[in-house]
Design an enzyme around this catalytic site. Structure first.
Site, PDB file in Angstrom:
ATOM      1  N   ARG A 143       0.862  -1.252  -0.025  1.00  0.00           N
ATOM      2  CA  ARG A 143       0.109   0.019  -0.002  1.00  0.00           C
ATOM      3  C   ARG A 143       0.737   1.391  -0.032  1.00  0.00           C
ATOM      4  NH1 ARG A 143      -3.151   1.692  -2.766  1.00  0.00           N
ATOM      5  NH2 ARG A 143      -4.110  -0.387  -2.671  1.00  0.00           N
ATOM      6  N   ASP A 196       3.042  39.092  -8.516  1.00  0.00           N
ATOM      7  CA  ASP A 196       1.734  38.424  -8.225  1.00  0.00           C
ATOM      8  C   ASP A 196       0.675  38.865  -8.614  1.00  0.00           C
ATOM      9  OD1 ASP A 196       0.916  36.144  -6.668  1.00  0.00           O
ATOM     10  OD2 ASP A 196       0.202  37.519  -5.078  1.00  0.00           O
ATOM     11  N   LYS A 213       2.741  24.533  -1.556  1.00  0.00           N
ATOM     12  CA  LYS A 213       1.391  23.874  -1.524  1.00  0.00           C
ATOM     13  C   LYS A 213       1.326  22.428  -1.423  1.00  0.00           C
ATOM     14  CE  LYS A 213      -0.378  28.470  -2.903  1.00  0.00           C
ATOM     15  NZ  LYS A 213      -1.368  29.225  -3.902  1.00  0.00           N
ATOM     16  N   LYS A 244       6.662  37.969   1.376  1.00  0.00           N
ATOM     17  CA  LYS A 244       5.466  38.275   0.979  1.00  0.00           C
ATOM     18  C   LYS A 244       4.659  39.475   1.308  1.00  0.00           C
ATOM     19  CE  LYS A 244       3.674  34.497  -0.998  1.00  0.00           C
ATOM     20  NZ  LYS A 244       2.878  33.404  -1.674  1.00  0.00           N
ATOM     21  N   GLU A 301       7.688  39.504  -2.957  1.00  0.00           N
ATOM     22  CA  GLU A 301       6.732  39.674  -3.671  1.00  0.00           C
ATOM     23  C   GLU A 301       6.039  41.011  -4.091  1.00  0.00           C
ATOM     24  OE1 GLU A 301       1.719  38.817  -2.927  1.00  0.00           O
ATOM     25  OE2 GLU A 301       3.286  37.383  -2.142  1.00  0.00           O
TER      26      GLU A 301
END
Length: 282
Positions: free
Chosen positions: A94, A221, A129, A161, A194
């Site tokens: 698995r 961005d 992410k 950011k 950013e």
């Protein structure tokens, strides 16, 4: 987390105090074999991970690899065969499939997007992410698919950011403090910032003119392609550029044709469909 650490943790999560189904039904000395079958179409990824899992479960396994990471696969293909202790094959099954199915899905998605920007200067980056504790495998899959790994975590790059900028009191303050931090601590880390407006880009270009303050990458961005193209001309190769935000397969090519150096996409590692593989006795 290293690959070895990930495998040990994942096996501990799955096996607990024993694979009681196999312990109850399979003789301890039974020797069997199985083959890993492809039931889907895409890019194969995770073979090296599977080998590491098999070795962790039972170093005495005999594994024959028939297909390598990064090749195209189709239903009916056989990726590898494994022979050895039957209980141990079932214990490894698995985890091998979970890793390879998701990694192959990510590699397939990455290859599809990389093909969309072929012929441009842009390279495709992944992001943070990712699935907690599975990042190492997901980023391996991106690379197998032809993408480029961005920072692995919070520790290997300074990425300033919007929230960092707001908390620091502005773009100039955040960049200045980041440079001072690196000098004070003796760390050698890239600085990426950013950018939300053209005015912020102009502020950074002016700030870095003297060379006393360093910025390595500007993250453009949530700009439209025409805006990116204009900013790339303004920056004029003085700082590496990266585009992100609102980028889909439908508009990816348009962003790549702006002349930007990199395009980052969380879509490489989320909203990905795992591909169908199975491990079958024979």
């Amino acid at each position: 987390m290293t690959l070895h650490e990930f495998i040990k943790t994942a096996l501990a999560e799955d096996v607990g105090d024993g694979d009681h189904t196999s312990l109850a039904t399979i003789p301890a000395n039974a020797q069997r074999r199985a083959r890993l079958l492809v039931k889907d179409t895409g890019i194969l990824a995770g073979v090296e991970v599977a080998l590491a899992i098999f070795d962790e479960v039972d170093p005495n396994f005999e594994v024959e690899v028939l297909m390598e990471d990064g090749v195209s696969m189709k239903p009916g293909d056989i990726v590898l065969t494994v022979s050895g202790n039957a209980r141990n094959i079932l214990t490894a099954e698995r985890l091998v499939l979970n890793c390879m199915q998701r990694m192959s899905g990510i590699a397939t998605q990455t290859r599809r997007m990389v093909n969309l920007i072929e012929g441009t200067r842009a390279q495709l980056l992944d992001t943070r992410k990712t699935t907690p504790n599975f990042r190492i495998c997901e980023k391996m899959a991106v690379k197998i698919g032809g993408g480029v790994n961005h920072r692995f975590g919070l520790y290997d790059m300074i990425l300033i950011k919007d929230n960092h900028i707001d908390y620091a009191g502005g773009v100039t303050q955040a960049i200045t403090q980041a440079n001072q931090y690196l000098k004070r601590t003796g760390r050698q880390l890239e600085i990426e910032v950013e950018m939300r407006t053209r005015a912020e880009v102009e502020e950074v270009l002016k700030l870095t003119e003297s060379g006393e303050v360093r910025v390595d990458v500007l993250l453009l961005d949530n700009f439209k392609p025409d805006e990116i193209r204009d900013l790339v001309r303004l920056i004029d190769n003085r700082i590496t550029t990266e585009a992100s935000g609102g980028i889909t397969e439908a508009n990816l090519r348009a962003y790549a044709e702006t002349g930007v150096n990199f395009i980052s996409s969380g879509a490489l590692t989320h909203h990905v469909r795992s591909l169908d593989l199975s491990l079958k006795a024979y």
